[in-house]
Design a protein around this motif. Structure first.
Motif, PDB file in Angstrom:
ATOM      1  N   UNK A   5       2.177  -9.897   1.605  1.00  0.00           N
ATOM      2  CA  UNK A   5       3.157  -9.037   0.950  1.00  0.00           C
ATOM      3  C   UNK A   5       2.873  -8.932  -0.545  1.00  0.00           C
ATOM      4  N   UNK A   6       2.569 -10.063  -1.187  1.00  0.00           N
ATOM      5  CA  UNK A   6       2.258 -10.046  -2.609  1.00  0.00           C
ATOM      6  C   UNK A   6       0.986  -9.253  -2.876  1.00  0.00           C
ATOM      7  N   UNK A   7      -0.008  -9.384  -2.008  1.00  0.00           N
ATOM      8  CA  UNK A   7      -1.260  -8.655  -2.191  1.00  0.00           C
ATOM      9  C   UNK A   7      -1.033  -7.150  -2.124  1.00  0.00           C
ATOM     10  N   UNK A   8      -0.253  -6.708  -1.139  1.00  0.00           N
ATOM     11  CA  UNK A   8       0.050  -5.278  -1.023  1.00  0.00           C
ATOM     12  C   UNK A   8       0.843  -4.805  -2.239  1.00  0.00           C
ATOM     13  N   UNK A   9       1.802  -5.624  -2.659  1.00  0.00           N
ATOM     14  CA  UNK A   9       2.578  -5.262  -3.837  1.00  0.00           C
ATOM     15  C   UNK A   9       1.715  -5.108  -5.074  1.00  0.00           C
ATOM     16  N   UNK A  10       0.744  -6.023  -5.260  1.00  0.00           N
ATOM     17  CA  UNK A  10      -0.157  -5.925  -6.400  1.00  0.00           C
ATOM     18  C   UNK A  10      -1.042  -4.689  -6.302  1.00  0.00           C
ATOM     19  N   UNK A  11      -1.506  -4.370  -5.092  1.00  0.00           N
ATOM     20  CA  UNK A  11      -2.349  -3.181  -4.915  1.00  0.00           C
ATOM     21  C   UNK A  11      -1.601  -1.926  -5.342  1.00  0.00           C
ATOM     22  N   UNK A  12      -0.358  -1.797  -4.894  1.00  0.00           N
ATOM     23  CA  UNK A  12       0.434  -0.612  -5.239  1.00  0.00           C
ATOM     24  C   UNK A  12       0.820  -0.624  -6.717  1.00  0.00           C
ATOM     25  N   UNK A  13       1.125  -1.815  -7.257  1.00  0.00           N
ATOM     26  CA  UNK A  13       1.495  -1.918  -8.668  1.00  0.00           C
ATOM     27  C   UNK A  13       0.329  -1.550  -9.577  1.00  0.00           C
ATOM     28  N   UNK A  14      -0.864  -2.046  -9.266  1.00  0.00           N
ATOM     29  CA  UNK A  14      -2.040  -1.701 -10.057  1.00  0.00           C
ATOM     30  C   UNK A  14      -2.332  -0.206  -9.950  1.00  0.00           C
ATOM     31  N   UNK A  15      -2.154   0.357  -8.746  1.00  0.00           N
ATOM     32  CA  UNK A  15      -2.373   1.793  -8.573  1.00  0.00           C
ATOM     33  C   UNK A  15      -1.389   2.587  -9.415  1.00  0.00           C
ATOM     34  N   UNK A  16      -0.133   2.172  -9.434  1.00  0.00           N
ATOM     35  CA  UNK A  16       0.882   2.850 -10.248  1.00  0.00           C
ATOM     36  C   UNK A  16       0.569   2.711 -11.734  1.00  0.00           C
ATOM     37  N   UNK A  17       0.106   1.526 -12.141  1.00  0.00           N
ATOM     38  CA  UNK A  17      -0.240   1.317 -13.539  1.00  0.00           C
ATOM     39  C   UNK A  17      -1.385   2.207 -13.981  1.00  0.00           C
TER      40      UNK A  17
END
Length: 585
Positions: A229-241
């Motif tokens: 879950x954290x990995x997916x969250x980081x992937x989407x967060x980095x993409x948004x950033x």
């Protein structure tokens, strides 16, 4: 559209995609083709059941983010150094030649230069996911051509990510994504701004790797669900950033994967995310297909067929030429070349990115999508029936092989002069144990394997070993068969296509047809395969799993009875060279 209606619609779309996928499975097609077809059929041009385009687009973006995250997660920073000259040369050479030739083909078809450049670059990339699955199903992922293909496909993956990064940066620097017309001073200022943001983003990723990545995941490693879950969250967060900074979301997701690639949890995260990646990509392909206007397909048939013919024929020829020049045999070059006879899911993502930036039109994306359907569909059968295709085309492939294919030299004189009692193909765990057992009985064995690393290791250990592929009918002629009492085929029995002969059966028939009069032992994994091998001419059929299970039963059953245990002492090696055969079939 209300959320309830969207939920109902997506449920129908998923079931419809599953139905189309089932049809594709019967036709032996990769799911990529089925999902694109499902999108086209479900789109407004045909059945009009996928109308929630905004929601599909959001899910599609999640799928792309996870795909690029997994690619970054598996990126080995030392890969370029360890990959070898053939992977780099073939991968980069194929990308270069395909893009240049494809560009001029697109111009000849009447496309504008920018669209021609995008399409030419898009058709250079091949699908690593599809090829790995097909080669694994055929049992050829560790064959020489499989290893070479995997190497240059990884090079392609790295190139496509770099191309997407460059395009994203150039678009942000020139303002073309928003259709702005900037003067020279404005462009320079914008480029400086982009460079500054890029440095900021890379610096942030470096700090994350240095101070946060490992401690964060160390704390939650006890729960793999939370880790994913954290990995997916980081992937989407980095993409948004990355999107907020003016770069593509794909770049951000890729950098998120690279950031976690330095942690010891990368393999666990990657393995857990692969099913989610495949599921989320479903929405990208459905969204892509649903945006295709079927009414314009007629106008795209001619350019799609021209580009598909180039991908299906031209790409393999380019690889065949490059590998021939590098000293590989025509058979290896041909089988490896077939793996680039289709375009990749990255090709479609790259074109979708160009559409977002305003560089290409929806018709251009539709054209590449159509090329993808044709090439992926046809190349699947080309790879499944690759050996049959080679036999048909072998007479005309002579010019693609050097007089001395030094990278695949035949058996050395020392090994041939050893005059072995047994020639054994396949030095995996099973074959190597047979060699050790025969050596303890002073039986001379010549080992043959298609893995150069295995050959090197066994030679360093003092074994008599040569490099060669058991599935190559020409190779057997170079071996000292006349002095060998036995030929053992300790290679897996794999049938790539239902109803087709497995490699062991083909090899047995080839040995008999070539006049080999000694005895042949072949490996099988089922009674049906064993019967086929016996009919093909095998004297002994070895059943490793059945034999191991029988031995395990003996050990367990007799463990408490010393007399029985002594009677059941292992005698695992039959004195093959003396002509005494144990028929285990």
């Amino acid at each position: 559209m209300g959320l309830d209606n969207v939920f109902h619609e997506l449920s129908v779309v998923l079931l419809f995609a599953a139905a189309v996928g089932a049809v594709g499975l019967v036709l032996k097609q990769p799911l990529v083709v089925s999902f694109i077809a499902a999108g086209i059929l479900a789109g407004p041009s045909v059945l009009d059941i996928a109308t929630a385009s905004e929601h599909l687009d959001v899910l599609a973006k999640f799928g792309i983010a996870i795909l690029l995250f997994v690619v970054g997660l598996k990126l080995d920073l030392h890969l370029i150094r360890t990959m070898g000259a053939v992977a780099l040369t073939t991968g980069l050479g194929q990308v270069l030649f395909t893009s240049v030739i494809g560009f001029f083909i697109c111009l000849w078809l009447g496309m504008d230069p920018l669209a021609s450049l995008y399409i030419a670059v898009a058709i250079t990339f091949s699908s690593t996911i599809i090829i790995v699955k097909l080669l694994s199903d055929k049992g050829e992922i560790d064959a020489l051509h499989g290893r070479v293909a995997l190497g240059f496909l990884i090079v392609q993956d790295i190139v496509v990510v770099l191309v997407m990064v460059i395009v994203s940066a150039l678009a942000a620097g020139t303002g073309t994504a928003n259709g702005e017309a900037l003067g020279a001073g404005g462009i320079a200022l914008r480029v400086a701004e982009v460079v500054g943001k890029g440095v900021l983003m890379v610096g942030g990723v470096a700090l994350f790797i240095r101070y946060l990545a490992r401690p964060m995941f160390d704390r939650i490693a006890r729960s793999q669900e939370l880790m994913v879950l954290l990995a997916v969250g980081l992937a989407v967060a980095f993409a948004s950033g990355a999107d907020l900074l003016g770069f593509s979301m794909e770049l951000g997701a890729f950098l998120a994967g690279v950031a976690l690639a330095s942690t010891p949890y990368r393999d666990v995260i990657g393995a857990r995310l692969n099913p989610l990646r495949d599921f989320m990509l479903l929405f990208f392909f459905i969204s892509l297909g649903s945006h295709m206007d079927v009414t314009t397909v007629g106008d795209q048939i001619v350019p799609a067929l021209a580009l598909s013919a180039f991908v299906l024929i031209g790409n393999p020829l380019i690889v065949l030429v490059i590998m021939g020049v590098m000293g590989y045999r025509k058979r290896t070059g041909f089988l490896a070349g077939l793996t680039v006879a289709q375009i990749s899911e990255f090709s479609l993502i790259f074109m979708a990115m160009g559409l977002t930036l305003g560089h290409v039109t929806g018709a251009d994306v539709g054209l590449v999508t159509l090329v993808g359907i044709v090439t992926i569909g046809l190349s699947t059968y080309m790879i499944l029936y690759s050996h049959r295709l080679y036999r048909w085309l072998e007479p005309v492939l002579g010019p693609f092989e050097r007089k001395v294919a030094h990278r695949e030299a035949g058996p050395d004189d020392e090994a041939v002069e050893a005059r072995p009692d047994v020639i054994l193909f396949g030095l995996g765990r099973y074959g190597s144990n047979i060699v050790r057992g025969l050596a303890r009985r002073d039986i001379a064995v010549l080992g043959v394997d298609f893995d150069p690393e295995v050959v090197r290791e066994r030679r360093e250990a003092g074994w008599s070993v040569v490099y060669g592929d058991a599935s190559d009918p020409d190779f057997a002629e170079t071996l000292p068969l006349s002095t060998a009492n036995w030929v053992i085929l300790a290679v897996p029995a794999v049938r790539p296509v239902p109803g087709a002969s497995d490699p062991s059966e083909t090899n047995v028939r080839a040995l008999r047809a070539g006049g080999y009069g000694g005895r042949i032992a072949a490996t099988a994994h089922s009674a049906a395969d064993a019967a086929r091998l016996k009919r093909a001419g095998a004297d002994v059929v070895l059943l490793p799993y059945a034999d191991a299970a029988r031995r395990a039963v003996e050990v367990i059953a007799d463990a408490g009875n010393p007399d029985h245990a002594e009677a059941a002492a292992p005698n695992t090696v039959t004195p093959l060279a003396k002509g005494v055969a144990a028929d285990v079939s």
